[in-house]
Design a protein around this motif. Structure first.
Motif, PDB file in Angstrom:
ATOM      1  N   LYS A  65       0.263   1.039   0.537  1.00 51.78           N
ATOM      2  CA  LYS A  65       0.165   2.283   1.297  1.00 51.78           C
ATOM      3  C   LYS A  65       1.546   2.935   1.279  1.00 51.78           C
ATOM      4  O   LYS A  65       2.538   2.320   1.667  1.00 51.78           O
ATOM      5  CB  LYS A  65      -0.274   2.055   2.739  1.00 51.78           C
ATOM      6  CG  LYS A  65      -0.387   3.360   3.550  1.00 51.78           C
ATOM      7  CD  LYS A  65      -0.940   3.100   4.940  1.00 51.78           C
ATOM      8  CE  LYS A  65      -1.086   4.411   5.718  1.00 51.78           C
ATOM      9  NZ  LYS A  65       0.203   4.957   6.159  1.00 51.78           N
ATOM     10  N   VAL A  66       1.597   4.177   0.831  1.00 52.99           N
ATOM     11  CA  VAL A  66       2.855   4.931   0.814  1.00 52.99           C
ATOM     12  C   VAL A  66       2.719   6.063   1.815  1.00 52.99           C
ATOM     13  O   VAL A  66       1.882   6.951   1.660  1.00 52.99           O
ATOM     14  CB  VAL A  66       3.173   5.475  -0.596  1.00 52.99           C
ATOM     15  CG1 VAL A  66       4.426   6.342  -0.543  1.00 52.99           C
ATOM     16  CG2 VAL A  66       3.358   4.331  -1.582  1.00 52.99           C
ATOM     17  N   LEU A 126      -2.050   6.950  -0.701  1.00 51.38           N
ATOM     18  CA  LEU A 126      -0.886   7.816  -0.568  1.00 51.38           C
ATOM     19  C   LEU A 126      -1.115   8.797   0.579  1.00 51.38           C
ATOM     20  O   LEU A 126      -2.029   9.619   0.533  1.00 51.38           O
ATOM     21  CB  LEU A 126      -0.647   8.567  -1.882  1.00 51.38           C
ATOM     22  CG  LEU A 126       0.517   9.556  -1.955  1.00 51.38           C
ATOM     23  CD1 LEU A 126       1.844   8.864  -1.683  1.00 51.38           C
ATOM     24  CD2 LEU A 126       0.549  10.237  -3.328  1.00 51.38           C
ATOM     25  N   PRO A 134       1.561  10.989   2.317  1.00 52.61           N
ATOM     26  CA  PRO A 134       2.988  11.311   2.402  1.00 52.61           C
ATOM     27  C   PRO A 134       3.378  12.302   3.483  1.00 52.61           C
ATOM     28  O   PRO A 134       4.559  12.446   3.789  1.00 52.61           O
ATOM     29  CB  PRO A 134       3.278  11.907   1.020  1.00 52.61           C
ATOM     30  CG  PRO A 134       1.988  12.582   0.653  1.00 52.61           C
ATOM     31  CD  PRO A 134       0.901  11.698   1.218  1.00 52.61           C
ATOM     32  N   ILE A 174       6.288  14.215  -5.818  1.00 53.07           N
ATOM     33  CA  ILE A 174       5.183  13.384  -5.341  1.00 53.07           C
ATOM     34  C   ILE A 174       3.937  13.622  -6.186  1.00 53.07           C
ATOM     35  O   ILE A 174       3.252  12.684  -6.604  1.00 53.07           O
ATOM     36  CB  ILE A 174       4.914  13.659  -3.856  1.00 53.07           C
ATOM     37  CG1 ILE A 174       6.056  13.106  -3.009  1.00 53.07           C
ATOM     38  CG2 ILE A 174       3.577  13.050  -3.412  1.00 53.07           C
ATOM     39  CD1 ILE A 174       5.983  13.463  -1.557  1.00 53.07           C
ATOM     40  N   LEU A 185       3.594  10.183  -8.187  1.00 49.56           N
ATOM     41  CA  LEU A 185       2.861   9.288  -7.292  1.00 49.56           C
ATOM     42  C   LEU A 185       1.366   9.603  -7.246  1.00 49.56           C
ATOM     43  O   LEU A 185       0.535   8.695  -7.296  1.00 49.56           O
ATOM     44  CB  LEU A 185       3.451   9.344  -5.876  1.00 49.56           C
ATOM     45  CG  LEU A 185       4.725   8.529  -5.646  1.00 49.56           C
ATOM     46  CD1 LEU A 185       5.310   8.820  -4.270  1.00 49.56           C
ATOM     47  CD2 LEU A 185       4.450   7.036  -5.789  1.00 49.56           C
ATOM     48  N   ALA A 215      -2.390   7.205  -7.628  1.00 46.28           N
ATOM     49  CA  ALA A 215      -3.053   6.908  -6.363  1.00 46.28           C
ATOM     50  C   ALA A 215      -4.545   6.675  -6.538  1.00 46.28           C
ATOM     51  O   ALA A 215      -5.219   7.387  -7.285  1.00 46.28           O
ATOM     52  CB  ALA A 215      -2.815   8.038  -5.366  1.00 46.28           C
ATOM     53  N   LEU A 229      -5.502   9.949  -2.239  1.00 47.01           N
ATOM     54  CA  LEU A 229      -4.503  10.813  -1.612  1.00 47.01           C
ATOM     55  C   LEU A 229      -5.099  11.315  -0.309  1.00 47.01           C
ATOM     56  O   LEU A 229      -6.194  11.872  -0.297  1.00 47.01           O
ATOM     57  CB  LEU A 229      -4.145  11.992  -2.521  1.00 47.01           C
ATOM     58  CG  LEU A 229      -3.276  13.094  -1.898  1.00 47.01           C
ATOM     59  CD1 LEU A 229      -1.893  12.564  -1.533  1.00 47.01           C
ATOM     60  CD2 LEU A 229      -3.171  14.293  -2.842  1.00 47.01           C
ATOM     61  N   CYS A 253      -5.583  10.950  -9.934  1.00 45.58           N
ATOM     62  CA  CYS A 253      -5.932  10.407  -8.618  1.00 45.58           C
ATOM     63  C   CYS A 253      -7.453  10.275  -8.525  1.00 45.58           C
ATOM     64  O   CYS A 253      -8.192  11.218  -8.822  1.00 45.58           O
ATOM     65  CB  CYS A 253      -5.412  11.339  -7.530  1.00 45.58           C
ATOM     66  SG  CYS A 253      -5.730  10.781  -5.853  1.00 45.58           S
TER      67      CYS A 253
END
Length: 287
Positions: A80-81, A107, A109, A128, A132, A136, A139, A174
């Protein structure tokens, strides 16, 4: 000696002294679902229940070292980010998770308590999105946050752009986009809606409870993360996470003079003190 059998989830995020946000909040939610949190700090907040006053960034090399040491020692079931403080942090995290393509990355963020939702400029958003988001599994962001991210790659605006914006995200790699706070016009309830490349996968309606809450969104994303770590299908993961978040908000606590904090152990609190009113899961349409 007992060998661990519970899922381990590695969470990147900020340290919140209140415990309503970031990795401390993730720890609580993961524990509530029988998972164990491994944590990597990206920043330290100066905050109370009313507001965040400042954020101190953790050096990106420290972020990388924290994660690498953990990952060399233990297998993880999910990443988990959460909120990250710099493009350099985004870069090192992207490099780390790229080594584990079979581990789902959730994700989330945006942190609305931070100025500018915790993302300082378009360069950060672009970083991002480019390094990233394609990695993912999910998201998580609000409709407002999706529109803001979309402004970095397209012209035009308006409610009709939601589908196109989601398609842009899923087209980048994603797998799913969980958009919170969709709808809500004309007296209709808001929804948390999960999309994939083919459109809507699942949606859960909710209505506002009175009061202002600190950490509602991160509670939802952390609960969703536990369900993927436990092997649930994404649609089922959304329903479980949604119902849990509803209950955590319905039993929220006023810890200070600011916002209400979701009670992530509403059931456990009743077990510890039988004098409390029984914890109930509210209907998912009532939030």
């Amino acid at each position: 000696m007992q060998i661990q059998t519970v899922p381990l989830i590695l969470s990147f995020g900020v340290l919140d002294p209140v415990g309503a946000l970031g990795i401390q909040a993730d720890q609580a939610v993961f524990s509530a679902f029988g998972c164990h949190a491994l944590t990597v700090a990206t920043g330290m907040l100066i905050a109370d229940t009313a507001r965040v006053d400042d954020l101190h960034e953790i050096d990106p090399d420290w972020v990388a070292d924290q994660a690498r040491v953990l990952l060399e020692d233990m297998p993880v079931a999910a990443f988990k980010v959460g909120s990250i403080a710099s493009i350099e942090q985004a870069t090192v995290i992207a490099e780390i998770v790229s080594d584990y393509p079979d581990v789902p990355l959730i994700l989330d963020p945006f942190l609305s308590s931070l100025p500018d939702s915790g993302l300082a400029d378009d360069d950060m958003l672009n970083a991002i999105r480019s390094i990233l988001v394609p990695q993912a599994a999910v998201l998580v962001l609000s409709q407002v946050e999706l529109a803001r991210m979309a402004e970095t790659w397209r012209d035009g605006s308006g409610d009709g752009m939601l589908t196109a914006d989601v398609a842009e995200i899923t087209g980048s790699g994603c797998r799913y986009v969980l958009v919170t706070c969709t709808g809500g016009t004309g007296g209709l309830p808001c929804s948390n809606t999960l999309y994939d490349a083919d459109g809507v996968v699942a949606a859960c309606d909710w209505r506002h409870l009175p009061g202002s809450f600190l950490g509602a969104g991160s509670t939802l994303s952390a609960a969703f993360c536990t369900q993927l770590a436990l092997g649930a299908a994404p649609a089922d993961a959304l329903q479980t996470a949604h119902d849990y978040t509803c209950a955590a908000l319905a039993h929220a606590q006023r810890l200070g003079m600011g916002k209400l904090v979701p009670n992530k152990f509403f059931g456990a609190a009743h077990c510890a003190n039988p004098a409390l009113p029984p914890a109930r899961l509210p209907p998912s349409a009532l939030l």
